[in-house]
Design a protein around this motif. Structure first.
Motif, mmCIF file in Angstrom:
data_model
loop_
_atom_site.group_PDB
_atom_site.id
_atom_site.type_symbol
_atom_site.label_atom_id
_atom_site.label_comp_id
_atom_site.label_asym_id
_atom_site.label_seq_id
_atom_site.Cartn_x
_atom_site.Cartn_y
_atom_site.Cartn_z
ATOM 1 N N TYR A 115 0.827 -1.219 0.000
ATOM 2 C CA TYR A 115 0.000 0.000 0.000
ATOM 3 C C TYR A 115 0.854 1.260 0.000
ATOM 4 O O TYR A 115 0.486 2.269 -0.613
ATOM 5 C CB TYR A 115 -0.976 -0.006 1.179
ATOM 6 C CG TYR A 115 -2.109 -0.976 0.997
ATOM 7 C CD1 TYR A 115 -3.007 -0.842 -0.064
ATOM 8 C CD2 TYR A 115 -2.288 -2.056 1.848
ATOM 9 C CE1 TYR A 115 -4.045 -1.739 -0.259
ATOM 10 C CE2 TYR A 115 -3.329 -2.962 1.663
ATOM 11 C CZ TYR A 115 -4.197 -2.790 0.613
ATOM 12 O OH TYR A 115 -5.211 -3.679 0.416
ATOM 13 N N MET A 118 1.914 1.642 -3.595
ATOM 14 C CA MET A 118 0.771 2.117 -4.395
ATOM 15 C C MET A 118 0.573 3.621 -4.236
ATOM 16 O O MET A 118 0.271 4.327 -5.184
ATOM 17 C CB MET A 118 -0.501 1.380 -3.978
ATOM 18 C CG MET A 118 -0.579 -0.052 -4.453
ATOM 19 S SD MET A 118 -0.877 -0.212 -6.223
ATOM 20 C CE MET A 118 -2.658 -0.036 -6.269
ATOM 21 N N GLN A 119 0.746 4.102 -3.017
ATOM 22 C CA GLN A 119 0.531 5.519 -2.726
ATOM 23 C C GLN A 119 1.626 6.392 -3.334
ATOM 24 O O GLN A 119 1.363 7.486 -3.815
ATOM 25 C CB GLN A 119 0.481 5.723 -1.210
ATOM 26 C CG GLN A 119 0.181 7.136 -0.790
ATOM 27 C CD GLN A 119 0.142 7.271 0.713
ATOM 28 O OE1 GLN A 119 0.810 6.554 1.447
ATOM 29 N NE2 GLN A 119 -0.656 8.206 1.200
ATOM 30 N N ARG A 125 1.577 1.745 -9.791
ATOM 31 C CA ARG A 125 0.103 1.648 -9.838
ATOM 32 C C ARG A 125 -0.363 1.217 -11.216
ATOM 33 O O ARG A 125 -1.238 0.366 -11.360
ATOM 34 C CB ARG A 125 -0.540 2.998 -9.474
ATOM 35 C CG ARG A 125 -0.557 3.300 -8.001
ATOM 36 C CD ARG A 125 -1.511 4.444 -7.664
ATOM 37 N NE ARG A 125 -1.197 5.683 -8.336
ATOM 38 C CZ ARG A 125 -0.328 6.591 -7.876
ATOM 39 N NH1 ARG A 125 0.341 6.375 -6.758
ATOM 40 N NH2 ARG A 125 -0.119 7.702 -8.550
ATOM 41 N N ASN A 126 0.246 1.786 -12.252
ATOM 42 C CA ASN A 126 -0.134 1.427 -13.614
ATOM 43 C C ASN A 126 0.245 -0.018 -13.937
ATOM 44 O O ASN A 126 -0.539 -0.761 -14.528
ATOM 45 C CB ASN A 126 0.528 2.370 -14.621
ATOM 46 C CG ASN A 126 0.056 2.096 -16.032
ATOM 47 O OD1 ASN A 126 -1.125 2.202 -16.341
ATOM 48 N ND2 ASN A 126 0.981 1.715 -16.898
ATOM 49 N N TYR A 128 0.570 -2.462 -11.841
ATOM 50 C CA TYR A 128 -0.309 -3.353 -11.080
ATOM 51 C C TYR A 128 -1.690 -3.415 -11.737
ATOM 52 O O TYR A 128 -2.306 -4.481 -11.800
ATOM 53 C CB TYR A 128 -0.421 -2.899 -9.625
ATOM 54 C CG TYR A 128 -1.231 -3.860 -8.788
ATOM 55 C CD1 TYR A 128 -0.726 -5.121 -8.469
ATOM 56 C CD2 TYR A 128 -2.507 -3.524 -8.348
ATOM 57 C CE1 TYR A 128 -1.472 -6.020 -7.723
ATOM 58 C CE2 TYR A 128 -3.253 -4.425 -7.606
ATOM 59 C CZ TYR A 128 -2.727 -5.660 -7.286
ATOM 60 O OH TYR A 128 -3.474 -6.552 -6.565
ATOM 61 N N ARG A 129 -2.158 -2.280 -12.247
ATOM 62 C CA ARG A 129 -3.452 -2.262 -12.946
ATOM 63 C C ARG A 129 -3.407 -3.189 -14.163
ATOM 64 O O ARG A 129 -4.353 -3.952 -14.416
ATOM 65 C CB ARG A 129 -3.796 -0.831 -13.386
ATOM 66 C CG ARG A 129 -5.145 -0.702 -14.072
ATOM 67 C CD ARG A 129 -5.330 0.680 -14.682
ATOM 68 N NE ARG A 129 -4.301 1.006 -15.646
ATOM 69 C CZ ARG A 129 -4.210 0.505 -16.874
ATOM 70 N NH1 ARG A 129 -5.100 -0.371 -17.300
ATOM 71 N NH2 ARG A 129 -3.237 0.862 -17.683
#
Length: 201
Positions: A115, A118-119, A125-126, A128-129
Protein backbone atom coordinates in the motif's frame (compact mmCIF):
# COMPACT_ATOMS: atom_id res chain seq x y z
CA UNK A 1 24.29 -14.08 -5.05
CA UNK A 2 25.81 -11.08 -6.83
CA UNK A 3 26.21 -7.69 -5.17
CA UNK A 4 23.22 -6.06 -6.84
CA UNK A 5 20.97 -8.96 -5.84
CA UNK A 6 22.29 -8.74 -2.27
CA UNK A 7 21.49 -5.02 -2.09
CA UNK A 8 17.97 -5.53 -3.45
CA UNK A 9 17.16 -8.41 -1.08
CA UNK A 10 18.55 -6.75 2.02
CA UNK A 11 16.81 -3.48 1.17
CA UNK A 12 13.51 -5.29 0.67
CA UNK A 13 13.91 -6.94 4.07
CA UNK A 14 14.51 -3.55 5.66
CA UNK A 15 11.51 -2.03 3.88
CA UNK A 16 9.32 -4.88 5.16
CA UNK A 17 10.58 -4.30 8.67
CA UNK A 18 10.69 -0.49 8.79
CA UNK A 19 8.79 0.93 5.80
CA UNK A 20 10.01 3.48 3.26
CA UNK A 21 10.44 6.58 5.36
CA UNK A 22 12.28 4.89 8.22
CA UNK A 23 14.78 3.00 6.05
CA UNK A 24 18.01 4.92 5.47
CA UNK A 25 21.09 4.38 3.35
CA UNK A 26 22.97 3.85 6.65
CA UNK A 27 20.58 0.97 7.45
CA UNK A 28 21.21 -0.54 4.03
CA UNK A 29 24.98 -0.20 4.51
CA UNK A 30 24.76 -2.03 7.84
CA UNK A 31 22.55 -4.79 6.39
CA UNK A 32 24.73 -5.37 3.31
CA UNK A 33 28.15 -4.66 4.81
CA UNK A 34 28.87 -2.41 1.82
CA UNK A 35 30.22 1.14 1.74
CA UNK A 36 28.03 4.07 0.75
CA UNK A 37 30.18 4.58 -2.35
CA UNK A 38 29.64 0.98 -3.48
CA UNK A 39 25.89 1.28 -2.93
CA UNK A 40 25.86 4.39 -5.12
CA UNK A 41 27.91 2.55 -7.73
CA UNK A 42 24.93 0.23 -8.26
CA UNK A 43 22.10 2.69 -7.57
CA UNK A 44 22.45 6.44 -8.03
CA UNK A 45 20.25 7.27 -5.03
CA UNK A 46 17.86 5.82 -2.47
CA UNK A 47 14.83 6.50 -4.65
CA UNK A 48 16.23 4.54 -7.61
CA UNK A 49 17.10 1.65 -5.29
CA UNK A 50 13.57 1.59 -3.86
CA UNK A 51 12.06 1.65 -7.36
CA UNK A 52 14.20 -1.35 -8.35
CA UNK A 53 13.19 -3.18 -5.17
CA UNK A 54 9.47 -2.67 -5.81
CA UNK A 55 9.90 -3.70 -9.45
CA UNK A 56 11.60 -6.95 -8.44
CA UNK A 57 9.55 -7.93 -5.39
CA UNK A 58 6.12 -6.64 -6.37
CA UNK A 59 5.73 -6.16 -10.12
CA UNK A 60 7.83 -9.12 -11.31
CA UNK A 61 6.46 -11.68 -8.85
CA UNK A 62 2.84 -10.63 -9.42
CA UNK A 63 3.03 -10.43 -13.21
CA UNK A 64 2.46 -13.42 -15.49
CA UNK A 65 2.28 -14.28 -19.20
CA UNK A 66 -1.43 -14.59 -20.00
CA UNK A 67 -0.66 -16.40 -23.28
CA UNK A 68 0.41 -19.42 -21.21
CA UNK A 69 -2.98 -19.59 -19.46
CA UNK A 70 -5.41 -18.83 -22.30
CA UNK A 71 -6.38 -22.50 -22.78
CA UNK A 72 -6.90 -23.25 -19.07
CA UNK A 73 -10.25 -24.32 -17.70
CA UNK A 74 -11.52 -22.67 -14.52
CA UNK A 75 -10.13 -25.47 -12.35
CA UNK A 76 -6.73 -25.23 -14.07
CA UNK A 77 -6.71 -21.45 -13.68
CA UNK A 78 -7.53 -21.80 -9.97
CA UNK A 79 -4.55 -24.15 -9.62
CA UNK A 80 -2.39 -21.65 -11.52
CA UNK A 81 -3.51 -18.72 -9.34
CA UNK A 82 -2.95 -20.65 -6.11
CA UNK A 83 0.51 -21.76 -7.30
CA UNK A 84 1.27 -18.16 -8.23
CA UNK A 85 0.29 -16.83 -4.80
CA UNK A 86 2.16 -19.70 -3.16
CA UNK A 87 5.33 -18.67 -5.03
CA UNK A 88 4.79 -15.06 -3.99
CA UNK A 89 4.39 -16.21 -0.39
CA UNK A 90 7.57 -18.32 -0.61
CA UNK A 91 9.52 -15.39 -2.02
CA UNK A 92 8.34 -13.23 0.88
CA UNK A 93 9.15 -15.97 3.42
CA UNK A 94 12.63 -16.50 1.96
CA UNK A 95 13.41 -12.80 2.16
CA UNK A 96 12.07 -12.63 5.71
CA UNK A 97 14.25 -15.57 6.70
CA UNK A 98 17.32 -13.97 5.13
CA UNK A 99 16.77 -10.77 7.11
CA UNK A 100 17.01 -12.74 10.35
CA UNK A 101 13.89 -10.95 11.62
CA UNK A 102 11.34 -13.73 11.34
CA UNK A 103 9.59 -12.78 14.59
CA UNK A 104 9.21 -9.17 13.51
CA UNK A 105 7.96 -9.63 9.93
CA UNK A 106 4.85 -11.34 8.57
CA UNK A 107 2.67 -11.21 5.46
CA UNK A 108 1.11 -8.15 7.12
CA UNK A 109 4.35 -6.25 6.48
CA UNK A 110 4.23 -7.17 2.81
CA UNK A 111 0.68 -5.87 2.43
CA UNK A 112 1.53 -2.70 4.34
CA UNK A 113 4.54 -2.07 2.10
CA UNK A 114 2.40 -2.82 -0.97
CA UNK A 115 0.00 0.00 0.00
CA UNK A 116 2.91 2.36 0.63
CA UNK A 117 4.24 1.63 -2.86
CA UNK A 118 0.77 2.12 -4.40
CA UNK A 119 0.53 5.52 -2.73
CA UNK A 120 4.00 6.71 -3.75
CA UNK A 121 4.63 5.32 -7.22
CA UNK A 122 2.38 6.07 -10.22
CA UNK A 123 4.37 3.72 -12.49
CA UNK A 124 3.84 0.88 -10.03
CA UNK A 125 0.10 1.65 -9.84
CA UNK A 126 -0.13 1.43 -13.61
CA UNK A 127 1.88 -1.81 -13.77
CA UNK A 128 -0.31 -3.35 -11.08
CA UNK A 129 -3.45 -2.26 -12.95
CA UNK A 130 -2.15 -4.03 -16.06
CA UNK A 131 -1.56 -7.21 -14.02
CA UNK A 132 -5.07 -7.10 -12.54
CA UNK A 133 -6.51 -6.75 -16.05
CA UNK A 134 -4.59 -9.89 -17.03
CA UNK A 135 -6.18 -11.69 -14.07
CA UNK A 136 -9.68 -10.66 -15.14
CA UNK A 137 -8.96 -11.70 -18.73
CA UNK A 138 -7.54 -15.01 -17.49
CA UNK A 139 -10.78 -15.72 -15.64
CA UNK A 140 -12.77 -14.85 -18.77
CA UNK A 141 -10.71 -17.27 -20.91
CA UNK A 142 -11.03 -20.00 -18.27
CA UNK A 143 -14.80 -19.59 -17.93
CA UNK A 144 -15.22 -19.67 -21.71
CA UNK A 145 -13.08 -22.80 -21.97
CA UNK A 146 -15.05 -24.51 -19.20
CA UNK A 147 -18.35 -23.65 -20.88
CA UNK A 148 -17.07 -25.08 -24.19
CA UNK A 149 -16.10 -28.31 -22.42
CA UNK A 150 -19.46 -28.45 -20.57
CA UNK A 151 -17.72 -28.27 -17.20
CA UNK A 152 -19.98 -25.43 -16.10
CA UNK A 153 -23.45 -24.28 -17.17
CA UNK A 154 -23.87 -22.82 -20.65
CA UNK A 155 -25.82 -19.80 -19.32
CA UNK A 156 -23.04 -18.53 -17.02
CA UNK A 157 -22.41 -14.81 -17.59
CA UNK A 158 -18.67 -14.78 -18.29
CA UNK A 159 -18.09 -11.08 -17.54
CA UNK A 160 -19.96 -11.06 -14.24
CA UNK A 161 -18.43 -14.36 -13.08
CA UNK A 162 -14.91 -13.26 -14.09
CA UNK A 163 -15.31 -10.06 -12.04
CA UNK A 164 -16.62 -12.02 -9.07
CA UNK A 165 -13.78 -14.56 -9.22
CA UNK A 166 -11.25 -11.73 -9.52
CA UNK A 167 -12.78 -9.92 -6.54
CA UNK A 168 -12.91 -13.11 -4.51
CA UNK A 169 -9.24 -13.82 -5.28
CA UNK A 170 -8.09 -10.33 -4.30
CA UNK A 171 -10.33 -10.32 -1.23
CA UNK A 172 -9.02 -13.60 0.16
CA UNK A 173 -5.40 -12.67 -0.63
CA UNK A 174 -5.65 -9.30 1.08
CA UNK A 175 -7.43 -10.86 4.05
CA UNK A 176 -3.98 -12.30 4.65
CA UNK A 177 -3.13 -9.11 6.51
CA UNK A 178 -4.94 -10.67 9.47
CA UNK A 179 -2.98 -13.94 9.31
CA UNK A 180 0.73 -14.65 9.70
CA UNK A 181 0.21 -18.02 7.97
CA UNK A 182 0.81 -17.60 4.25
CA UNK A 183 -0.04 -21.20 3.40
CA UNK A 184 -3.32 -20.87 5.28
CA UNK A 185 -4.22 -17.99 2.98
CA UNK A 186 -3.55 -20.15 -0.09
CA UNK A 187 -5.76 -22.96 1.25
CA UNK A 188 -8.56 -20.49 1.99
CA UNK A 189 -8.20 -19.03 -1.50
CA UNK A 190 -8.38 -22.42 -3.20
CA UNK A 191 -11.41 -23.49 -1.12
CA UNK A 192 -13.28 -20.23 -1.80
CA UNK A 193 -12.64 -20.37 -5.55
CA UNK A 194 -13.57 -24.05 -5.87
CA UNK A 195 -16.75 -23.43 -3.88
CA UNK A 196 -17.72 -20.57 -6.21
CA UNK A 197 -17.05 -22.68 -9.31
CA UNK A 198 -19.14 -25.54 -7.87
CA UNK A 199 -22.09 -23.13 -7.91
CA UNK A 200 -21.61 -22.68 -11.68
CA UNK A 201 -21.96 -26.40 -12.48
Amino acid sequence: MNTEELILKKTFGLLLLKGFDATSITDIQAATGLSRGLLYHYFKNKEELFIQVTEKFFVQIFDFDIRKTKDYTVTEFIRFMCDRFSKINKTISDIIEETGSIKDISVLNYHFLFYQVMQRDAIFRNNYRVTTEKERTGWEFALGNSIERSEIRQNVDINISANQLFTLTDGVWFQGIFSPDGQGIIRNLENALLHYVALLK
